[in-house]
Every structure is written in structure tokens, then in C-alpha cells.
Write an enzyme that holds these catalytic residues in place. Structure first.
Site, PDB file in Angstrom:
ATOM      1  N   TYR A   1      24.649  82.604  -3.825  1.00  0.00           N
ATOM      2  CA  TYR A   1      25.622  83.549  -4.332  1.00  0.00           C
ATOM      3  C   TYR A   1      25.004  84.893  -4.662  1.00  0.00           C
ATOM      4  CZ  TYR A   1      28.193  79.295  -4.551  1.00  0.00           C
ATOM      5  OH  TYR A   1      28.786  78.128  -4.188  1.00  0.00           O
ATOM      6  N   SER A   2      23.821  85.110  -4.140  1.00  0.00           N
ATOM      7  CA  SER A   2      23.180  86.358  -4.519  1.00  0.00           C
ATOM      8  C   SER A   2      22.084  86.753  -3.551  1.00  0.00           C
ATOM      9  CB  SER A   2      22.556  86.190  -5.899  1.00  0.00           C
ATOM     10  OG  SER A   2      21.456  85.323  -5.786  1.00  0.00           O
TER      11      SER A   2
ATOM     12  N   ILE B   1      13.488  89.909  -2.323  1.00  0.00           N
ATOM     13  CA  ILE B   1      12.564  88.849  -2.717  1.00  0.00           C
ATOM     14  C   ILE B   1      13.236  87.493  -2.837  1.00  0.00           C
ATOM     15  CG2 ILE B   1      10.834  90.278  -3.859  1.00  0.00           C
ATOM     16  CD1 ILE B   1      12.325  89.767  -6.500  1.00  0.00           C
ATOM     17  N   GLY B   2      14.527  87.475  -2.749  1.00  0.00           N
ATOM     18  CA  GLY B   2      15.189  86.175  -2.881  1.00  0.00           C
ATOM     19  C   GLY B   2      16.563  86.192  -2.259  1.00  0.00           C
TER      20      GLY B   2
ATOM     21  N   VAL C   1      18.391  88.912  -4.082  1.00  0.00           N
ATOM     22  CA  VAL C   1      17.556  89.424  -5.167  1.00  0.00           C
ATOM     23  C   VAL C   1      16.540  90.427  -4.599  1.00  0.00           C
ATOM     24  CG1 VAL C   1      16.051  88.805  -7.105  1.00  0.00           C
ATOM     25  CG2 VAL C   1      17.873  87.242  -6.401  1.00  0.00           C
TER      26      VAL C   1
ATOM     27  N   GLY D   1      19.810  83.749  -2.564  1.00  0.00           N
ATOM     28  CA  GLY D   1      20.463  82.548  -3.071  1.00  0.00           C
ATOM     29  C   GLY D   1      21.795  82.371  -2.391  1.00  0.00           C
TER      30      GLY D   1
ATOM     31  N   ASP E   1      21.242  73.224 -12.665  1.00  0.00           N
ATOM     32  CA  ASP E   1      20.643  73.496 -11.350  1.00  0.00           C
ATOM     33  C   ASP E   1      19.131  73.662 -11.465  1.00  0.00           C
ATOM     34  OD1 ASP E   1      20.673  73.738  -8.624  1.00  0.00           O
ATOM     35  OD2 ASP E   1      21.277  75.832  -8.587  1.00  0.00           O
TER      36      ASP E   1
HETATM   37  N1  LIG Z   1      13.661  87.735 -12.088  1.00  0.00           N
HETATM   38  C1  LIG Z   1      13.242  87.438 -10.862  1.00  0.00           C
HETATM   39  N2  LIG Z   1      12.030  87.869 -10.447  1.00  0.00           N
HETATM   40  C2  LIG Z   1      11.604  87.572  -9.225  1.00  0.00           C
HETATM   41  N3  LIG Z   1      12.283  86.828  -8.331  1.00  0.00           N
HETATM   42  C3  LIG Z   1      13.481  86.372  -8.678  1.00  0.00           C
HETATM   43  C4  LIG Z   1      14.037  86.665  -9.957  1.00  0.00           C
HETATM   44  N4  LIG Z   1      15.246  86.081 -10.033  1.00  0.00           N
HETATM   45  C5  LIG Z   1      15.438  85.450  -8.853  1.00  0.00           C
HETATM   46  N5  LIG Z   1      14.386  85.626  -8.030  1.00  0.00           N
HETATM   47  C6  LIG Z   1      14.224  85.075  -6.667  1.00  0.00           C
HETATM   48  O1  LIG Z   1      15.477  85.030  -6.013  1.00  0.00           O
HETATM   49  C7  LIG Z   1      15.817  83.679  -5.671  1.00  0.00           C
HETATM   50  C8  LIG Z   1      17.316  83.500  -5.808  1.00  0.00           C
HETATM   51  O2  LIG Z   1      17.716  83.793  -7.121  1.00  0.00           O
HETATM   52  P1  LIG Z   1      18.743  82.911  -7.911  1.00  0.00           P
HETATM   53  O3  LIG Z   1      18.278  81.488  -7.854  1.00  0.00           O
HETATM   54  O4  LIG Z   1      18.947  83.476  -9.249  1.00  0.00           O
HETATM   55  O5  LIG Z   1      20.044  83.108  -7.005  1.00  0.00           O
HETATM   56  P2  LIG Z   1      21.215  82.087  -6.622  1.00  0.00           P
HETATM   57  O6  LIG Z   1      22.131  82.791  -5.693  1.00  0.00           O
HETATM   58  O7  LIG Z   1      21.844  81.577  -7.844  1.00  0.00           O
HETATM   59  O8  LIG Z   1      20.384  80.967  -5.889  1.00  0.00           O
HETATM   60  P3  LIG Z   1      20.729  79.446  -5.503  1.00  0.00           P
HETATM   61  O9  LIG Z   1      21.469  79.479  -4.240  1.00  0.00           O
HETATM   62  O10 LIG Z   1      19.332  78.870  -5.338  1.00  0.00           O
HETATM   63  O11 LIG Z   1      21.450  78.823  -6.629  1.00  0.00           O
HETATM   64  C9  LIG Z   1      14.960  82.806  -6.580  1.00  0.00           C
HETATM   65  O12 LIG Z   1      14.660  81.570  -5.993  1.00  0.00           O
HETATM   66  C10 LIG Z   1      13.710  83.659  -6.768  1.00  0.00           C
HETATM   67  O13 LIG Z   1      12.783  83.418  -5.735  1.00  0.00           O
END
Ligand SMILES: Nc1ncnc2c1ncn2[C@@H]1O[C@H](COP(=O)(O)OP(=O)(O)OP(=O)(O)O)[C@@H](O)[C@H]1O
Length: 734
Positions: free
Chosen positions: A147-148, A142-143, A150, A145, A260
Site C-alpha cells: 500500500y505504499s 527504498i521500499g 517508500v 509495500g 503484521d
Molecule cells: N523509516 C524507514 N526507513 C527506511 N526504510 C523504510 C522505512 N519505512 C519503510 N521502509 C522500507 O519500505 C518498505 C515498505 O514499507 P512499509 O512496510 O511501511 O510499507 P507497506 O506498504 O505497509 O508494506 P507491506 O506491503 O509490507 O505491508 C519496508 O520493508 C522498508 O524496507
């Protein structure tokens, strides 16, 4: 809470205020997680066992020494110990604490935590036990990022749907683990309805990966805002803004800067509740005793001017600026300052909010002030640009988007503003419309699908995308945002082994190691998403194929993401982000086959051999192709801030502060254009030569074919654009 005392490991930013740590309330116990069964008495008795062992070891070593070349008499040894006792009268307690800490670590490992995590981040996991990977069923991605990744998943224990965030880090690098652990530590400190709740961690003693378990949220603000047909009402905007400010106020009053704030980090559930998420860049701070922090945080479009100008002492005002951008975006229907580079971002800010006053330049003493101070001040135009906005909204925007951080107020003061007290009032979250699940990733997939179709069907113009309700929905994360990490990332790059990062981060290996079954690609989701989810870098990437296939493109894009963090020689020209990304991907792929990146100290240049040749090769082939002049309105920045090309059009790698502009900018741009034409011409010749070679069955040509521009879908300036400025300029604080 479990153990008496975990090893006092500094898990936060080393520049964090020590006082902030002291005043921090103790880590809140997680809901739904059984605390680790590590009792104080167990820890103490185990520490006694350790002490006994230590005594035995001491005697053994004394005996050993007696037999060795430098005999130490027992009397001497006793004397040493006596002296030690005199110097450290409480040395017994110190030893006891140390032993207890060690015992605590032992207990944590026994509870199932991997040793690499316990060793550097015992504090972050204190009192918790890890969840097992097989207690969840992964449903879909679903996501994505920086560094991640999801995933939506089902907790098999209670059937609840959760979000599993798989964080990317190197478990062999304490720095990298510490950085990741900071997010956990901060999340555990916060407890508020408008802040995402960390419900647990999934890992195992044998695993080198870690999943954060969160409550599942159906939407994020970026996804909703860019969903075709969704238009927020004013009470709805107020409702979201109110929740955002409440959550932010909680962070700030608990000594946490988010750093952020952006639409994709504001999650919304089906009941209209907004929660601030992604504390990956968050930091502790102490307003009473400010410590220097990195300025390379906050996603570019939401980054305040002081950070762009290199500020290293800052406070809650950075989050308030981002909040101002979000407020304006919700009314405008699109991001208000979508800069592609740091320079362009600053220019957009100056054009809208005016340039700083002389007083501010003087008092702030910002590191990049001398470079970026415009000769003629810019007038503030917020009110005239957004004259259609309701007055109370405009008034709040004016405050939040103040150039001087001191004028932005606080989250608490914003909550008291007229914006929330004038009609129409904010609505109750439960009355908000229900939407289909909409995430930034969905928006991205939608956009890319449309672009692909456009690219197949003919040339797709930017205006076509916008007419179709599509727009760039994703702001690119802070260039090199993870500045603290970049040091260790560079270290990996410089490690003299042949294992590429891709191999280290091979998701397949990690999936297996973490105990999750590897799912086959899901037919219900877009292939691109599947590739992002399951694709891994090809370990033997073939450079000889004539066309880019989707897998290669996805691979290149994954590399782009890695390159975002790793870019160590980004140029300061106005290359489109996509080209910069491809360039980095090109170097990244080529790196596996040739030389390692070598940082030659202060200059930050790549080594003459290997990569420099590759870089030059890349630049010859692609540099000119997508390079374009900044639009008219950006000419000031071109003149003042884009001295990226020398008089002969040669690209200059900057690692120190930017030199002052030469003044002969027109000539520079003309030379640059000439160079572009020449490079395009040469690229054409090269391409036709390569095609000819292929026709003759010679596949040993230059390894550039995966980036054949002719077959790459046409993307408007997009998410990768700000990579251009992930520069190694020494003037930007790490
Ligand atoms: N608890 C959650 N429930 C549903 N979707 C989520 C949840 N946490 C994160 N996501 C989805 O995953 C995406 C990426 O998560 P997150 O921003 O925590 O990761 P990141 O690697 O730190 O991202 P970024 O590169 O944007 O800093 C979010 O934009 C969101 O759409």
C-alpha cells in the site's frame, strides 16, 4: 496542542473496542513539528461567528417557509425549538460542540490540510500542520509495500535524511482515508525507542496524496537476513529479539495489536537499533472487552493458526506467533513456514506444531474448524525439527509457537525467559557490525536480477538460486490483508465509469499534484526498481505486441499488487501464485477494454458476459500450464482442503464456506491432470495460430500476448503465490 476539539470522527476500525479508545492516552505531540496555531479561543470565537450565521440562516429559512407552500408560523417554529430544548436540555452545549468541531475543521483546512482528510480524520492530524513537499528532496526509492512506496529523502530544513512513505488510498473514499488515518493515529499514540517514530506528514490543501515522514533506517531484518554472507551471531539474534519484544510490549500495553510482524517490517539502523514499523494493519484492542476484528491480517508465513481458522476475537497472541516465526527464522536462516496458500500454510503449521487438541477445537469454536480439522491429529515436531537450536531458544520458540493462543504468554513474559538470561547474553546494539544498506527491496532486486540472468542464460533451477545465496526473501503480505479496505476497493471496481484504478493511482499525476518534481529514472539503480518507482499503468495498454518487454512485465507486476487487494474471484486450486497473479493482471488489463466486474451477489461470481469470458479464456490458456500437483507431503491438504475442482475438472468459484471434501480425491486429481494436458495442448495450438496470424499481419487476435509464457522469466514459486487464496470465500470475515 492546538484545537479544542476536533470532530469526533471514528477513525479506527469500526470493530475496535470503544473502551480502548477511552483509555487511550492522548495523542503525543510530534517531535520536530510545529503544532498548528489553532488556539482554543480562536476556535470558540469562530464557533460564535458560526452560531450567529446559523441564527441568521434559521431566520432566513423561517421566512422562506413562510412564503412557501407550507406556511410555518414563527410561533410554531418557536414551539419546535422550545420542545427541542426540553428534550435536549443541554442542546446549547451540543450545538456549541458541533460548531466548535466545524470551526476546528475550518482551522485545520486553513492550516493547510486537505478538506478530504480533515473531514474524516481530523483526530489523526490534530495539533499538527502539514509539511510542504518542496521542503524535501527525494533521493531514491527504498521500499515498495503493498500500500505504499517508500523513498529516502533529505529534509531541506535541517539536512536530515528521512524516509517518506507515500501511502496509497483513494481520497474520495472516506473509508479508504479512515483506514490510512488509523495508521497515523496509532503511530502517534506510541512512543518507544523500538517503534518507528512518525515525524510528520506531507500534503497540501490541493493535494490528494499523503506522505508519512519517518526517521530513516538503513536496513530491515528481511534485507539483512537475506544478504549474501551475513550470518547473525547468537548474541546478535538475542539483541534483535529483545528489542522486538520490548517494542511489542509497548504496543500491547498501549492497546495496539500490530498484526503484521515480519522481517521487512522490523527496521534496523546503523547503530543496531531495531524499530517496529508499518502499522498499516495495526488495530486498537481492549483485552477487557474484546470486539470482533478481521481474521484476514498478518502476512501468510507469519500468520497464526487461529486467524487461518477464521478467528475474529483474538489478542496479543497473534503478534507473539509471528515473533516465534521470526525467532526460528533467525536461527534457521530462512523462513520456517513459507506457505503459498492459506491451506498450505495451515498444513505447514500442523506438520510442525501439531494440530490443535480436541479441547482446543471445542473451546475455540473457530469458524473454519469443521473444514480444517484433520481426521488424524498431527504430532508436534518443533523440538525434533530444530534439535540443533540452543535449548533456551527452542524453549522460547515452543512457547511462542503454541497452537493454543492462550499458551503463548505475553511479550513481557518472553522478555523474562531463559533465552535472555543464559549465556551467551545479548550484545549491545552499538557493538553490532555495520552493514551496507540492505532492504527487502534490495534483496528482491538482487534475486530478480539473478533470476533474469539465469533465465537469459538458460534454465535456472531453484537450487541454483539457493546455492548462490539467494532465496525468497519476501513474504507476501496478508492476502486481501487490508480487508477493511477491500469493501471500498470493490466499490471502485464496480463504479460504472471507464477510469481504471491505474488511472486513479497514476503516480505521475500524484507526484505533480503533491508538489514533488518528477525525477528522471536514476541510472544508478536497477531498471526494475526505476520502473516500479516511476512506471505507471499504461492507459492505452497495447495488447498487440508480440513480446513482453520489461515495462510490460513491471506493469503486470504492479497490476499484480493491485490484484492482490482486489482479487474477488480467486480460485481454490493449487495454481502457482505467479499464474494467479498473471491471471488477475490479465483480467485487470482486459477489464479496461471490456466489461466491468459485476458482483452478482452472494455467489461472488463474475458476470456471465465480459469478465467471465475473459476468465475462462485465461484459464484455458494458462491455467494448466503452471498448475502443479502439491508435493507428496501436502497430499493431506489436497485431499481435505482442496476441493477446488468438480468431478469433471471444472473450476468452481467458492464464495461461501468450503464444501466438505467429496472423498474421491484421486479421481479428481487424475481428471485435473487430464484437463491440464488438454489445456496445454490447446494453448500450444492457440499460440501457434496467433503466431501465424501475426505473420500474416493480423494483429487483431486475442489480447493475451503480454502474458506469453515463453518469454516471461522463470520465477520459482514466489511472492505472489499466496494470492491464490485471496478468495471471496464468504466464510472469511471481512
Ligand atoms: N523509516 C524507514 N526507513 C527506511 N526504510 C523504510 C522505512 N519505512 C519503510 N521502509 C522500507 O519500505 C518498505 C515498505 O514499507 P512499509 O512496510 O511501511 O510499507 P507497506 O506498504 O505497509 O508494506 P507491506 O506491503 O509490507 O505491508 C519496508 O520493508 C522498508 O524496507
Amino acid at each position: 496542542m492546538g484545537c479544542v476539539c476536533a470532530k469526533p470522527v471514528p477513525i479506527e476500525d469500526s470493530r475496535e473496542s470503544p473502551k480502548a479508545r477511552q483509555v487511550a492516552p492522548s495523542v503525543a505531540p510530534a517531535q520536530g513539528i510545529a503544532p498548528a496555531k489553532i488556539s482554543a479561543s480562536a476556535a470558540v470565537s469562530s464557533s460564535r461567528r458560526e452560531e450567529l450565521t446559523a441564527v441568521r440562516l434559521t431566520s432566513a429559512s423561517i421566512a422562506e417557509r413562510k412564503q412557501g407552500s407550507r406556511p410555518v408560523s414563527l410561533n410554531n417554529r418557536d414551539a419546535e425549538m422550545r420542545t427541542e430544548r426540553q428534550v435536549h436540555p443541554n442542546h446549547q452545549q451540543l450545538r456549541l460542540v458541533g460548531s466548535i468541531a466545524k470551526a476546528g475543521e475550518g482551522e485545520q483546512v486553513a492550516a493547510g490540510w486537505p478538506a478530504w482528510l480533515v473531514a474524516v480524520a481530523g483526530e489523526a492530524i490534530r495539533g499538527w500542520i502539514p509539511r510542504r513537499a518542496d521542503s524535501f528532496e527525494k533521493l531514491d526509492k527504498i521500499g515498495q509495500g503493498t500500500y505504499s512506496s517508500v523513498y529516502r529523502a533529505r529534509d531541506l530544513g535541517n539536512g536530515k535524511i528521512v524516509a517518506l512513505k507515500k501511502v496509497r488510498f483513494d481520497s474520495l473514499e472516506p473509508e479508504s482515508v479512515r483506514f490510512m488515518a488509523r495508521e497515523i493515529h496509532i503511530l502517534r499514540r506510541l512512543d518507544h525507542p523500538n517503534i518507528i517514530k512518525l515525524e510528520g506528514l506531507v500534503t497540501s490543501r490541493m493535494s490528494c496524496s499523503l506522505y508519512l515522514v519517518f526517521e530513516y533506517m538503513e536496513h530491515d531484518l528481511a534485507g539483512l537476513a537475506s544478504y549474501p554472507g551475513i550470518k547473525f551471531t547468537e548474541p546478535q539474534v538475542k539483541c534483535y529479539m529483545h528489542q522486538l519484544l520490548c517494542g511489542l510490549d509497548h504496543c500491547h500495553t498501549h492497546g495496539v495489536l500490530h498484526r503484521d510482524i515480519k522481517g521487512s517490517n522490523l527496521l534496523i539502523d546503523n547503530n543496531g537499533i531495531l524499530k517496529i514499523a508499518d502499522f498499516g494493519l495495526a488495530s486498537f484492542f481492549d483485552p477487557e472487552q474484546q470486539q470482533p476484528l478481521t481474521s484476514r491480517v498478518v502476512t501468510l508465513w507469519y500468520r497464526p493458526p487461529e486467524l487461518l481458522l477464521g478467528a475474529t476475537t483474538y489478542d496479543v497472541a497473534v503478534d507473539l506467533w509471528s515473533t516465534g516465526c521470526i525467532l526460528a527464522e533467525l536461527y534457521a536462516g530462512k523462513p520456517i513456514m513459507p506457505g503459498r496458500t492459506e491451506v498450505e500454510q495451515l498444513h505447514k503449521i500442523f506438520k510442525l506444531c501439531g494440530s490443535p487438541s480436541d479441547d482446543y477445537w471445542k473451546k475455540s469454536k473457530l469458524p473454519h474448524a469443521t473444514i480444517f480439522k484433520p481426521q488424524q491429529p498431527y504430532k508436534r515436531r518443533v523440538a525434533e525439527t530444530y534439535e540443533d537450536f540452543p535449548a533456551p531458544a527452542l524453549a522460547l520458540m515452543e512457547v511462542l509457537l503454541s497452537i493454543d493462543p492462550a499458551d503463548r504468554g505475553t511479550a513481557a513474559s518472553a522478555l523474562k525467559s531463559e533465552f535472555f538470561t543464559t549465556k551467551p547474553l545479548l550484545c549491545d546494539p552499538s557493538t553490532l557490525p555495520k552493514y551496507p544498506p540492505s532492504k527487502e527491496l534490495d534483496a528482491k532486486i538482487r534475486d530478480e536480477e539473478a533470476r533474469r540472468q539465469g533465465a537469459v542464460g538458460g534454465k535456472l533451477q531453484r537450487s541454483d538460486l539457493e546455492r548462490g545465496g539467494l532465496r525468497e526473501s519476501r513474504a507476501v503480505p496478508a492476502p486481501d490483508a487490508n480487508a477493511e479496505l477491500s469493501v471500498s476497493v470493490k466499490k471502485w471496481k464496480n463504479q460504472g465509469n471507464s477510469i481504471s484504478r491505474s488511472e486513479k493511482f497514476n503516480p505521475h499525476q500524484e507526484e505533480v499534484a503533491s508538489g514533488f518534481p518528477i525525477e528522471p529514472p536514476r541510472p544508478t539503480r536497477n531498471l526494475e526498481a526505476t520502473e516500479l518507482s516511476h512506471g505507471h499503468y499504461s492507459q492505452k495498454s497495447s495488447h498487440s505486441g508480440p513480446l513482453v518487454n520489461r515495462g510490460q512485465w513491471a506493469t503486470a507486476r504492479k497490476n499484480d499488487d493491485a490484484a492482490l487487494k482486489l482479487s474477488s474471484a480467486a480460485n481454490l486450486s493449487s495454481l502457482s501464485g505467479l499464474v494467479a497473479a498473471r491471471r488477475n493482471a490479465f483480467l485487470d488489463v482486459s477489464e479496461r477494454n471490456s466489461s466491468q466486474l459485476e458482483n452478482t451477489g452472494a455467489s461472488g461470481r463474475l458476470s456471465e458476459s465480459g469478465n467471465e469470458r475473459l476468465e475462462r479464456r485465461y484459464d484455458q490458456l494458462f491455467h494448466g500450464v503452471s498448475q502443479r500437483k502439491e508435493d507428496e507431503s501436502d497430499s493431506y491438504m489436497n485431499q481435505s482442503l482442496h476441493p477446488g475442482f468438480g468431478p469433471k475438472g471444472n473450476k468452481i468459484h467458492y464464495s461461501g464456506p468450503l464444501p466438505r471434501p467429496s472423498g474421491n480425491v484421486d479421481q479428481m486429481l487424475k481428471d485435473h491432470d487430464r484437463q491440464i494436458q488438454e489445456v496445454v495442448r490447446r494453448a500450444r495450438i492457440d499460440r501457434s495460430k496467433a503466431r501465424k496470424n501475426q505473420g500474416e499481419g493480423n494483429l487483431a487476435g486475442p489480447s493475451i500476448k503480454p502474458y506469453n509464457l515463453g518469454v516471461i522469466p522463470v520465477y520459482p514459486s514466489s511472492r505472489s503465490s499466496v494470492m491464490v487464496f485471496t478468495s471471496s470465500r464468504g466464510s472469511i470475515q471481512q
